[in-house]
Write a protein that holds these residues in place. Sequence first.
Motif, short mmCIF file in Angstrom:
data_model
loop_
_atom_site.label_atom_id
_atom_site.label_comp_id
_atom_site.label_asym_id
_atom_site.label_seq_id
_atom_site.Cartn_x
_atom_site.Cartn_y
_atom_site.Cartn_z
N ARG A 9 -59.55 46.82 -61.98
CA ARG A 9 -59.43 46.75 -60.54
C ARG A 9 -58.50 45.45 -60.97
N TYR A 35 -50.08 50.76 -51.21
CA TYR A 35 -49.63 49.02 -50.21
C TYR A 35 -50.24 48.30 -51.23
N PHE A 90 -53.68 48.09 -53.04
CA PHE A 90 -54.04 49.28 -52.40
C PHE A 90 -54.20 49.98 -52.15
N PHE A 105 -59.96 53.02 -47.58
CA PHE A 105 -59.15 52.53 -48.69
C PHE A 105 -59.94 52.00 -50.24
N GLY A 106 -59.07 51.75 -51.02
CA GLY A 106 -59.71 51.55 -52.47
C GLY A 106 -60.11 49.73 -52.85
N LYS A 107 -60.49 49.04 -53.26
CA LYS A 107 -61.06 48.23 -53.20
C LYS A 107 -60.32 47.36 -53.96
N ARG B 41 -62.57 43.22 -50.46
CA ARG B 41 -62.88 44.36 -50.47
C ARG B 41 -61.49 45.01 -50.42
N GLY B 42 -61.21 46.03 -49.79
CA GLY B 42 -60.30 47.18 -49.37
C GLY B 42 -60.33 47.27 -47.59
N PRO B 43 -60.04 47.27 -46.99
CA PRO B 43 -59.71 47.27 -44.98
C PRO B 43 -60.45 48.26 -44.67
#
Lengths: 114, 111
Positions: A9, A35, A90, A105-107, B41-43
């Motif tokens: 992360r 991305y 991402f 999407f991931g975090k 966070r992600g979108p």
Amino acid sequence: EAAVTQSPRNKVAVTGGKVTLSCNQTNNHNNMYWYRQDTGHGLRLIHYSYGAGSTEKGDIPDGYKASRPSQENFSLILELATPSQTSVYFCASGDGRVANTEVFFGKGTRLTVV
Amino acid sequence: SQWGEENLQALSIQEGEDVTMNCSYKTYTTVVHWYRQDSGRGPALIILIRSNEREKRSGRLRATLDTSSQSSSLSITAAQCEDTAVYFCATDKGSFNKLTFGAGTRLAVCP
């Protein structure tokens, strides 16, 4: 529930070093994407994949490689990291069999290159 | 409005107000995605509107799409504190869900 998991992360890397960002999805999606998001801007596509063994260049591929060894896993590789690659990355997955559907999407992974 | 290389826009409103965010896109698309991104966070997709739909609603959200002017809007009715987030529009490049994102709008509701 659709799940995209990124690791690590957070990452601090040295200039010139190699960095690998990993992504795993349990959605059984064919397509996966990487991305990057820079402060104050939208996401930009680096690489994507249609399935295991395939990788394609996105809009900003220079300085990055990608690897898709299996349906579930998609990695982004920085062979020689530079400070300009400091960003939040991402990973995402989508059902490539159906156009115009949700992308999950991931975090995100926050990468700092010093 | 948001697109391309434009910087992130910022809006600040009071709880209970209505707000509209605009998006204009440069190339043909058959769908506009609206994503919401919370801090750290992600979108996450909140509404998707296709070219054969002029308007789409989901709860307090309303999206419009005008293919002739290549523009879309997202409206939130009676905004609440939990609507605070960054909102992005994104277009699909026609296949395989490769999204091109706008710069985003940072919406702040409540101090």
